[in-house]
Design a protein around this motif. Structure first.
Motif, short mmCIF file in Angstrom:
data_model
loop_
_atom_site.label_atom_id
_atom_site.label_comp_id
_atom_site.label_asym_id
_atom_site.label_seq_id
_atom_site.Cartn_x
_atom_site.Cartn_y
_atom_site.Cartn_z
N GLN A 148 0.82 -1.21 0.00
CA GLN A 148 0.00 0.00 0.00
C GLN A 148 0.86 1.27 0.00
O GLN A 148 0.51 2.27 -0.62
CB GLN A 148 -0.95 0.01 1.20
N CYS A 281 -10.87 0.60 -0.50
CA CYS A 281 -11.15 0.36 0.92
C CYS A 281 -12.09 1.46 1.44
O CYS A 281 -11.86 2.64 1.19
CB CYS A 281 -9.83 0.36 1.67
N CYS A 284 -9.74 3.62 4.19
CA CYS A 284 -8.62 4.50 3.82
C CYS A 284 -8.70 4.98 2.37
O CYS A 284 -7.99 5.90 1.99
CB CYS A 284 -7.28 3.80 4.06
N CYS A 293 -9.50 -2.85 3.60
CA CYS A 293 -8.27 -3.46 3.06
C CYS A 293 -7.46 -4.14 4.15
O CYS A 293 -7.67 -3.93 5.34
CB CYS A 293 -7.42 -2.41 2.34
N CYS A 296 -5.57 -1.79 6.57
CA CYS A 296 -6.40 -1.23 7.65
C CYS A 296 -6.70 -2.28 8.72
O CYS A 296 -6.72 -1.97 9.91
CB CYS A 296 -7.71 -0.67 7.08
ZN ZN Z 1 -7.75 0.56 3.98
#
Ligand code: ZN
Ligand code: SF4
Length: 346
Positions: A148, A281, A284, A293, A296
């Motif tokens: 990410q 997500c 986020c 996700c 998270c």
């Molecule tokens: Zn996320």
């Protein structure tokens, strides 16, 4: 009598691990660079005007990738813009040193560099995560966060593509691991040369067919400046076994690496295997195939002091974390101090 170079007839200085051919240094460079160019053009990895974030760790693969992309972009006029993007996981004595290498590469190759850190993005360094969870699942956290972090860094840079230094050995190892796990969806995805196009930020692997041993040789003969120490938190035992097995196979039959990749590729042609749908997500806003996700979910586990509940299959870990939240809500109205730790920022 010296062995003759198979390509030009001059004195050979090395035997190519991929083909077994004896070649001279210049012919090796020529073949190596042409093969990467073929992978790029044949796979339509870039188009004119692309702004490409090159994942740069300071290691051999990403250093060779940055060097060769710059070279081929100029030689073949791809018309792309290259930017180095590094992720600082916060691993003292490892990443801080390798980032120094990337900073030197930035000047050597005259490319802009952006560094994003876990500390800034998630409020946790890998040093702090390892202190909390130990050395067992650290690479799960690190891998999910890095993935990410690269997306987020690329978005900050307004890049429209990410190029990573995954080589043929890495991909063959992943094929092997997915076969051993029986994970067909991942097996299909792991050999794709470009992934994430549906999420709007494709990632590509220009070194997909390049053998690790040849990358080391290329970096060595080109005298490239790279960092070769292993991460101090690198237990990843399962991948380690797959790697050892693959190296044994390669010794007996060098084509094993490429054969494994081709096996994975041929499976990806089958249409009846369900693939996850990419979305974003809800928490986020970054790319995810689930409502929340994995980054998270892992972060929530860390911040609640329950990191173990967050590891494993997404649906199961979400259920466990939600159940833990409900039971702590009913027994404790107040927020625990750990929950005050940084949430995902963007
Ligand atoms: Zn996320
Ligand atoms: Fe992160 Fe594990 Fe790689 Fe170290 S070995 S950088 S902890 S994924």
């Amino acid at each position: 009598m010296p062995v003759a170079c198979r390509m030009c007839g001059g004195p050979a200085v090395l035997k190519r691990p991929k083909t077994g051919d004896a070649v001279c240094k210049d012919c090796f460079f020529y073949a190596f660079e042409n093969e990467v160019n073929y992978t790029i053009t044949n796979g339509n990895l870039f188009k004119r005007g692309d702004r490409v974030a090159v994942g740069a760790s300071g290691g051999k693969d990403s250093t060779v990738l940055a060097y060769i992309l710059k070279l081929l972009n100029e030689r073949h006029d791809y018309g792309i813009e290259l930017i180095l993007l590094s992720v600082d996981e916060g691993i003292t004595g490892y990443r801080d040193d390798s980032l120094e290498t990337v900073k030197r590469n930035q000047h050597q190759y005259d490319l802009p560099l952006k560094i994003v850190s876990y500390e800034d993005l998630y409020g946790w360094t890998m040093d702090a995560i390892v202190k909390q969870i130990g050395l067992k699942n650290n690479c799960t956290f690190c891998g999910v966060f890095r993935r990410q972090a690269l997306d987020r860094g690329a978005m900050l840079l307004k890049a429209n593509k990410i190029a990573t230094g995954h080589n043929a050995d890495d991909i063959a190892e992943t094929v092997l691991m997915n076969v051993l796990r029986g994970d067909i969806a991942r097996l299909r995805r792991c050999t794709a040369i470009t992934t994430g196009a549906e999420g709007g930020l494709p990632r590509c692997k220009p070194l997909k067919y390049t053998y690790e041993k040849e990358i080391v040789m290329y970096a060595y003969f080109k005298k490239l400046d790279y960092f070769s120490t292993e991460c101090i938190y690198s237990p990843n035992a399962y991948r380690g076994h797959a790697r050892t097995y693959l190296k044994d196979l390669e010794r007996i039959r060098p084509s094993s690496i490429i054969d494994l990749i081709h096996s994975g590729e041929s499976l990806s042609i089958k249409k009846d295997v369900k693939m996850p749908v990419q979305g974003t997500c809800t928490r986020c806003g970054y790319i995810s195939s689930n409502a929340i996700c994995k980054a998270c979910t892992l972060l929530e586990g860390l911040n609640k002091g329950l990191p173990k509940l967050a590891i494993g299959k997404s649906n199961k870990s979400r259920r466990l974390l939600d159940a833990a939240s409900q039971s702590s809500d009913s027994t404790n109205e107040k927020t625990s101090p750990k929950e005050k730790k940084k949430d995902v920022t963007f």
